[in-house]
Design an enzyme around this catalytic site. Structure first.
Site, PDB file in Angstrom:
ATOM      1  N   GLU A   1      12.931  44.987 -22.268  1.00 20.26           N
ATOM      2  CA  GLU A   1      11.364  43.993 -21.939  1.00 20.26           C
ATOM      3  C   GLU A   1      11.409  42.572 -22.998  1.00 20.26           C
ATOM      4  O   GLU A   1      12.769  42.051 -22.817  1.00 20.26           O
ATOM      5  CB  GLU A   1      10.673  44.926 -23.396  1.00 20.26           C
ATOM      6  CG  GLU A   1      11.059  44.843 -25.059  1.00 20.26           C
ATOM      7  CD  GLU A   1      10.425  45.230 -26.114  1.00 20.26           C
ATOM      8  OE1 GLU A   1       9.296  44.196 -25.592  1.00 20.26           O
ATOM      9  OE2 GLU A   1      10.496  45.361 -26.805  1.00 20.26           O
TER      10      GLU A   1
ATOM     11  N   LYS B   1      10.189  50.038 -37.284  1.00 25.65           N
ATOM     12  CA  LYS B   1      10.645  49.945 -38.480  1.00 25.65           C
ATOM     13  C   LYS B   1       9.556  50.407 -39.105  1.00 25.65           C
ATOM     14  O   LYS B   1       8.708  50.281 -39.154  1.00 25.65           O
ATOM     15  CB  LYS B   1      10.042  47.968 -38.069  1.00 25.65           C
ATOM     16  CG  LYS B   1      11.011  46.919 -37.230  1.00 25.65           C
ATOM     17  CD  LYS B   1      11.291  45.768 -38.123  1.00 25.65           C
ATOM     18  CE  LYS B   1      12.058  44.707 -37.144  1.00 25.65           C
ATOM     19  NZ  LYS B   1      11.506  44.359 -36.074  1.00 25.65           N
TER      20      LYS B   1
HETATM   21  N1  PSU Z   1       9.324  45.951 -33.328  1.00 27.11           N
HETATM   22  C1  PSU Z   1       9.992  45.590 -33.181  1.00 27.11           C
HETATM   23  N2  PSU Z   1      10.879  44.148 -32.786  1.00 27.11           N
HETATM   24  C2  PSU Z   1       9.537  44.016 -31.489  1.00 27.11           C
HETATM   25  C3  PSU Z   1       8.601  44.805 -30.855  1.00 27.11           C
HETATM   26  C4  PSU Z   1       7.936  46.217 -31.922  1.00 27.11           C
HETATM   27  O1  PSU Z   1      11.032  45.565 -33.994  1.00 27.11           O
HETATM   28  O2  PSU Z   1       9.563  42.881 -30.675  1.00 27.11           O
HETATM   29  C5  PSU Z   1       7.546  44.129 -30.065  1.00 27.11           C
HETATM   30  C6  PSU Z   1       8.132  45.399 -28.692  1.00 27.11           C
HETATM   31  O3  PSU Z   1       8.073  44.634 -28.125  1.00 27.11           O
HETATM   32  C7  PSU Z   1       6.670  46.656 -28.673  1.00 27.11           C
HETATM   33  C8  PSU Z   1       5.787  45.167 -29.605  1.00 27.11           C
HETATM   34  O4  PSU Z   1       6.276  47.022 -28.359  1.00 27.11           O
HETATM   35  O5  PSU Z   1       5.811  44.882 -30.542  1.00 27.11           O
HETATM   36  C9  PSU Z   1       4.425  46.627 -30.493  1.00 27.11           C
HETATM   37  O6  PSU Z   1       3.325  45.507 -30.359  1.00 27.11           O
HETATM   38  P1  PSU Z   1       2.101  45.912 -31.020  1.00 27.11           P
HETATM   39  O7  PSU Z   1       2.446  46.618 -32.542  1.00 27.11           O
HETATM   40  O8  PSU Z   1       0.680  44.767 -31.216  1.00 27.11           O
HETATM   41  O9  PSU Z   1       1.866  47.564 -30.108  1.00 27.11           O
END
Ligand code: PSU
Ligand code: MN
Length: 305
Positions: A26, A160
């Site tokens: 990604e 996390k």
């Molecule tokens: N968790 C991490 N590092 C990240 C992300 C999540 O520890 O970089 C990023 C990933 O791209 C994940 C996104 O798909 O954040 C999720 O965002 P949201 O909670 O807005 O869906």
């Protein structure tokens, strides 16, 4: 049907045609999950690790009205500099394509692009999930719904613990998404090898992991798989210490009135700040480890087709 928006590099297209292993990566982790310029080294090294294992890396992004699968060195640098680069989840894809904005793909959108290109294995750091307090905010990452629908396996170090991990696992169970532990019974919490929650099933070999994927998709079962791969022991951080840091970041987000798609990037950057970069070193190592394991699973999967 030809997808006129999809732009796959010649190398990746050829590899897929010859049934060679390819691993998707990604770009939100680059543009919004890691600081510049440290993310530059990461973006290149994670691809080298996949190549060293004998697979081909495919970092994804939205650039110039195209869904890019496989980025040039220059494009990787654009994503790392992140100047005017948005965070693109499923709902944003058409907007970014039509208006030719540059967008970094999250887990959800990387899964979409991987599926369109025919890539089955994807490596990242951690997945998005059900946020703490979701019972009032309804903040649930679109990553989970993508896992419910899109046929890609996501190798991650769990999630996390800024998320509500038990609720995240409940959601995945309801949606029929297998959560498999790579050599572990415990669902990992990113920096920590254990979250206090269990995976559905422990799988000990890459070949068996690939066999589960093949069986699921041979059956025509829709949706993805979470492959939970714990951080190597030598880089693990203390659970209680990280819990305190995460709580501090959550407080700061509340105070700054952060909502929606800004929440995750805000929390990530504050966690890094509060730990003086120690957490970032662990973040790099767990992502490298996931790339390595994803390549090995992709290699076994390619043998089975
Ligand atoms: N968790 C991490 N590092 C990240 C992300 C999540 O520890 O970089 C990023 C990933 O791209 C994940 C996104 O798909 O954040 C999720 O965002 P949201 O909670 O807005 O869906
Ligand atoms: Mn959200």
């Amino acid at each position: 049907m030809e997808n006129k928006y999809l732009s796959v590099t010649d190398e990746i297209r050829q590899a897929l045609k010859e049934n060679k292993p390819v691993v998707a990566l990604e770009s939100t982790i680059l543009s919004h999950g890691m600081p510049f310029p440290e993310n530059m080294e990461f973006s290149h090294k994670v691809e080298e690790i996949i190549r060293a294992e004998g697979a081909i890396p495919a970092t994804t992004a939205i650039i110039g009205g195209k869904l890019k699968v496989g980025l040039t060195g220059e494009e990787l640098d654009v994503m790392c500099k992140a100047d005017g680069v948005g965070k693109v989840s499923r709902r944003d894809v058409a907007t970014y394509l039509a208006t030719k904005k540059t967008g970094a793909t999250t887990v959800a959108t990387t899964m979409m692009l991987a599926e369109m290109a025919g890539i089955r294995v994807f490596a990242t750091g951690g997945i998005g999930g059900v946020h703490r307090g979701a019972e009032t905010t309804m903040d649930i990452s679109a990553d989970l719904q993508e896992l419910a629908n899109t046929q890609v396996a996501v190798v991650c170090a769990g999630a996390k613990s800024l998320l509500d991990i038990p609720k995240t696992l409940e959601y995945l169970e309801t949606m029929g998404v297998p959560v498999l532990g790579m050599g572990t019974e415990d669902f990992p919490a990113f920096y920590c090898r254990r979250s206090g929650c269990k995976v559905d099933c422990r799988i000990d070999t890459y070949a068996e992991m690939a066999a589960v994927l093949k069986t699921k998709w041979d059956l025509g079962l829709k949706g993805g798989v979470v492959i939970a791969n714990p951080i190597p022991e030598e880089y693990e951080l203390d659970f209680d210490e990280m819990e305190a840091v995460i709580n501090r970041a959550l407080e700061a987000a509340k105070e700054a009135n952060i909502h929606g798609k800004d929440t995750t990037p805000f929390l990530l950057s504050h966690i890094k700040e509060y730990t003086n970069g120690v957490s970032f070193a662990s973040n790099l190592q767990l992502a490298y480890n996931n790339a390595r394991v994803a390549a090995r699973i992709a290699i076994e999967y390619a043998k089975m087709k």
